[in-house]
Design a protein around this motif. Structure first.
Motif, mmCIF file in Angstrom:
data_model
loop_
_atom_site.group_PDB
_atom_site.id
_atom_site.type_symbol
_atom_site.label_atom_id
_atom_site.label_comp_id
_atom_site.label_asym_id
_atom_site.label_seq_id
_atom_site.Cartn_x
_atom_site.Cartn_y
_atom_site.Cartn_z
ATOM 1 N N GLN A 1 0.648 22.152 -4.702
ATOM 2 C CA GLN A 1 1.382 20.969 -4.245
ATOM 3 C C GLN A 1 0.455 19.828 -3.837
ATOM 4 N N LYS A 2 -0.825 20.120 -3.743
ATOM 5 C CA LYS A 2 -1.778 19.102 -3.269
ATOM 6 C C LYS A 2 -1.849 17.861 -4.170
ATOM 7 N N PRO A 3 -1.860 18.017 -5.527
ATOM 8 C CA PRO A 3 -2.012 16.831 -6.387
ATOM 9 C C PRO A 3 -0.980 15.745 -6.141
ATOM 10 N N PHE A 4 0.324 16.114 -6.041
ATOM 11 C CA PHE A 4 1.310 15.044 -5.851
ATOM 12 C C PHE A 4 1.336 14.544 -4.408
ATOM 13 N N LEU A 5 0.797 15.316 -3.462
ATOM 14 C CA LEU A 5 0.675 14.814 -2.092
ATOM 15 C C LEU A 5 -0.464 13.799 -1.995
ATOM 16 N N MET A 6 -1.482 13.970 -2.837
ATOM 17 C CA MET A 6 -2.589 13.009 -2.855
ATOM 18 C C MET A 6 -2.129 11.638 -3.330
ATOM 19 N N GLU A 7 -0.990 11.609 -4.058
ATOM 20 C CA GLU A 7 -0.433 10.331 -4.517
ATOM 21 C C GLU A 7 0.386 9.634 -3.432
ATOM 22 N N LYS A 8 0.518 10.297 -2.270
ATOM 23 C CA LYS A 8 1.196 9.732 -1.095
ATOM 24 C C LYS A 8 2.639 9.282 -1.403
ATOM 25 N N PRO A 9 3.546 10.237 -1.568
ATOM 26 C CA PRO A 9 4.956 9.864 -1.789
ATOM 27 C C PRO A 9 5.524 9.140 -0.574
ATOM 28 N N GLU B 1 0.825 -1.210 0.000
ATOM 29 C CA GLU B 1 0.000 0.000 0.000
ATOM 30 C C GLU B 1 0.860 1.262 0.000
ATOM 31 N N GLN B 2 0.498 2.235 -0.849
ATOM 32 C CA GLN B 2 1.254 3.483 -0.958
ATOM 33 C C GLN B 2 0.890 4.418 0.184
ATOM 34 N N MET B 3 1.901 4.924 0.906
ATOM 35 C CA MET B 3 1.686 5.837 2.028
ATOM 36 C C MET B 3 2.959 6.617 2.324
ATOM 37 N N VAL B 4 2.835 7.708 3.047
ATOM 38 C CA VAL B 4 3.999 8.508 3.440
ATOM 39 C C VAL B 4 4.643 7.827 4.644
ATOM 40 N N ARG B 5 5.803 7.241 4.433
ATOM 41 C CA ARG B 5 6.466 6.477 5.483
ATOM 42 C C ARG B 5 7.604 7.243 6.162
ATOM 43 N N ALA B 6 8.121 8.285 5.512
ATOM 44 C CA ALA B 6 9.257 9.030 6.082
ATOM 45 C C ALA B 6 9.047 10.529 5.894
ATOM 46 N N LEU B 7 9.405 11.293 6.927
ATOM 47 C CA LEU B 7 9.315 12.758 6.886
ATOM 48 C C LEU B 7 10.679 13.336 7.241
ATOM 49 N N ILE B 8 11.194 14.206 6.368
ATOM 50 C CA ILE B 8 12.483 14.862 6.609
ATOM 51 C C ILE B 8 12.236 16.351 6.765
ATOM 52 N N LEU B 9 12.529 16.887 7.949
ATOM 53 C CA LEU B 9 12.347 18.314 8.232
ATOM 54 C C LEU B 9 13.671 19.043 8.077
ATOM 55 N N VAL B 10 13.657 20.127 7.314
ATOM 56 C CA VAL B 10 14.877 20.894 7.033
ATOM 57 C C VAL B 10 14.617 22.368 7.332
ATOM 58 N N PRO B 11 15.664 23.153 7.588
ATOM 59 C CA PRO B 11 15.467 24.563 7.924
ATOM 60 C C PRO B 11 15.315 25.489 6.719
ATOM 61 N N THR B 12 15.803 25.094 5.543
ATOM 62 C CA THR B 12 15.799 26.004 4.396
ATOM 63 C C THR B 12 15.240 25.328 3.156
ATOM 64 N N ASP C 1 -1.110 7.694 10.775
ATOM 65 C CA ASP C 1 -1.242 6.233 10.662
ATOM 66 C C ASP C 1 -0.178 5.582 9.786
ATOM 67 N N SER C 2 0.714 6.373 9.210
ATOM 68 C CA SER C 2 1.650 5.780 8.245
ATOM 69 C C SER C 2 3.125 6.030 8.541
ATOM 70 N N LEU C 3 3.452 7.105 9.246
ATOM 71 C CA LEU C 3 4.857 7.501 9.393
ATOM 72 C C LEU C 3 5.671 6.463 10.165
ATOM 73 N N GLU C 4 6.823 6.121 9.618
ATOM 74 C CA GLU C 4 7.736 5.172 10.261
ATOM 75 C C GLU C 4 9.076 5.804 10.633
ATOM 76 N N VAL C 5 9.489 6.852 9.886
ATOM 77 C CA VAL C 5 10.795 7.477 10.125
ATOM 78 C C VAL C 5 10.632 8.991 10.132
ATOM 79 N N LEU C 6 11.205 9.640 11.153
ATOM 80 C CA LEU C 6 11.243 11.107 11.220
ATOM 81 C C LEU C 6 12.701 11.544 11.276
ATOM 82 N N VAL C 7 13.066 12.478 10.406
ATOM 83 C CA VAL C 7 14.427 13.030 10.385
ATOM 84 C C VAL C 7 14.342 14.531 10.609
#
Length: 554
Positions: free
Chosen positions: A127-135, A80-91, A158-164
């Motif tokens: 940016q909503k269209p490509f977010l709806m595809e759940k990268p 199943e396609q879902m957002v599994r990782a989130l990378i937070l950056v300052p710039t 319900d999907s996140l597995e990795v936070l950076v």
């Protein structure tokens, strides 16, 4: 976490997916850096990692490789396609860089792993269209990610597995703390975390307690900057006029070779230096927080591709400094004006998603020249850290005036501690008498760069940005007259450029460099020898001016 007593790990010894190893080989990486060698195995074990390592040590790949491995493993079980990782950056620039790096590392499995960057300041609906595809991997600044979460364009609970959290100390200093606290409320309770930072301070420690769960802390035993065998650092004491004289002599005599970053402390100063160098037909560009994000990324790409060898840059500290100066100057004005100016200054100066001395990946930088001395020790470290990255060699040269000697002493005191007490900033041995011949040309060039010329150069750049703006494209389609006026407005001439300044006559080359360098001397095309037919053709072409033009008529 020392590695003494065991052999150095290699990428294919880490049990990585074959596709990741293949992508690493395509990047030409021979062996992992120190932070990668320590962090990747821990990440593969599923542990939380708090890592401190200097700029350019390879922190991005240190968390990206185990993150990609985890996603590929998870997708074998659940497709199943879902957002599994989130990378937070300052710039925004770092967001673009991280997305590029993750995409390269996942290049051989791009059908199974998608990456999206939402750090750009464009409309959320775009940016909503490509977010709806759940990268699989989402990259962005805390404010942009939070904006999408509040609009329900993306779901992470319900999907996140990795936070950076990348460049954590910079992220907090840019004022993202409140956004970060709010964002954490949208995440699940259990996930693997990576917290990467160049420095450890109280804010980073607080973030550690908030995000990480029983983490492994990696504090690499390394100096603030690469060792002297990899990075040569010089300083030269010179006043204002000598700086311009010295920089053009170094460039024109070929003593500065390869890609070079020239750091200054203010935006106006950046344009002054750029216009000065252009007097000698040295191609360069200005990079600062006033430019739109697309323009900044475009400049960086052009520099990395080799279209420019010189970038004149300001860093985030200079913007904050200019804000303070503007606020102090505005102390005498009315309260109404003061509030208006303060808002303007905050918006322009604290573009909290901008950073040049940190966050941006300038590739293959051979030299960093501090045309103006950095305001702090940290600023010096971050600027010079743009060169000698990974296993490459680099050189740093810093100009020092008599009123900046105390700053030089502070830098030497901090840096010498990691190098057996020896001074790492060596004096640059250069006899100014050798380049006296350049002085009259230098004076001509500085006279041409007036305040009006600087103002017009900035206006010209702003006008070009307006014409190329995608956001204004619809407006100009509805109002073509405005575009016509903008394009055919009064021609701005920032400064008159004299072509002969490009060349270095042999009499200007110092005697000590005679025969060692090739001066840039313009030479006439010589008549070919030997071949009679070629000589006749050459002579005929010289006599017939129409040979210089291309006929386009019917």
């Amino acid at each position: 976490m020392a590695l003494s007593g065991r052999e150095e790990l290699r990428f294919f010894d880490m049990g990585l997916d074959d596709r990741i190893v293949k992508a690493i080989a395509k990047l030409g990486w021979v062996r992992p850096t120190a932070i990668q060698e320590r962090a990747i195995p821990l990440g593969l074990e599923g542990k939380d990692v708090l890592a401190r390592a200097r700029t350019g040590s390879g922190k991005t790949a240190a968390y990206a490789i185990p993150m990609i491995q985890r996603i590929l493993t998870a997708k074998k079980v659940l497709q199943e396609q879902m957002v599994r990782a989130l990378i937070l950056v300052p710039t925004k620039e770092l967001g673009h860089q991280v997305k590029t790096m993750v995409s390269q590392l996942a290049g051989c499995c791009s059908h199974d792993l998608r990456v999206s960057d939402v750090s750009m300041q464009i409309d959320y609906s775009a940016q909503k269209p490509f977010l709806m595809e759940k990268p699989d991997v989402l990259v962005g600044t805390p404010s942009r990610v939070l904006g999408h979460l509040s609009r329900r364009n993306v779901e992470l609970r319900d999907s996140l597995e990795v936070l950076v959290v990348d460049e954590a100390d910079l992220l907090l200093s840019f004022g993202f703390e409140s956004d970060l606290h709010t964002l954490l409320g949208h995440l699940p309770k259990i996930y693997q975390s990576f917290l990467m930072s160049a420095t450890f301070n109280e804010d980073v420690e607080a973030l550690k307690r908030l995000i990480l769960h029983n983490p492994v802390v990696l504090k690499l035993e390394e100096s603030h900057l690469p060792p002297c065998s990899q990075l040569l650092q010089y300083h030269m004491k010179c006043e204002e006029e000598e700086r311009f004289l010295l920089i053009i002599a170094l460039i024109k005599l070929g003593l500065v070779r390869g890609k070079t970053l020239l750091f200054v402390n203010t935006v106006e100063r950046a344009y002054r230096l750029r216009l000065f160098l252009e007097q000698f037909l040295v191609r360069c560009c200005v990079l600062n927080g006033e430019l739109p994000i697309h323009s900044r990324c475009h400049i960086i790409e052009q520099f990395n591709q080799g279209l420019y060898n010189f970038i004149v840059a300001t860093d985030e500290s200079s913007l904050l400094q200019s804000a303070n100066q503007s606020q102090s100057q505005g102390a005498a004005v009315s309260k109404k004006k003061k509030k208006k100016n303060a808002k303007k200054v905050t918006k322009a100066a604290k573009d909290k998603e901008y950073g040049v001395s940190r966050g941006i990946d300038f590739q293959n930088v051979s030299n960093v020249i501090n045309f103006d001395f950095p305001p702090t020790v940290d600023a010096y470290i971050h600027r010079v850290g743009r060169t000698a990255r990974a296993h490459q060699q680099g050189t740093a040269l810093t100009f020092v005036s008599h009123c900046e000697v105390h700053l030089l002493e502070e830098v030497e005191q901090i840096l010498s501690g990691g190098d057996d007490g020896k001074s790492v900033l060596k004096p640059y041995q250069f006899d100014m008498k050798e380049i006296e011949g350049f002085r009259y040309r230098c004076k001509d060039a500085t006279r041409a760069v007036t305040k009006q010329a600087i103002k017009e150069a900035r206006l010209k750049e702003i006008r070009q940005e307006l014409i190329n703006s995608k956001q204004l494209k619809t407006y100009f389609e509805d109002n073509p007259k405005d575009l016509h006026i903008l394009r055919h407005d009064k021609s701005l001439h920032p400064s008159t450029i004299k072509p002969h300044m490009k060349n270095v006559p042999e009499y200007l080359v110092p005697s000590t460099l005679q025969g060692v360098i090739q001066p840039l001397v313009g030479k006439r095309k010589l008549q070919p020898k030997g071949n009679i037919a070629a000589r006749k053709s050459f002579k005929k072409q010289r006599q017939d001016p129409l040979k210089n033009f291309k006929y386009t008529g019917k």
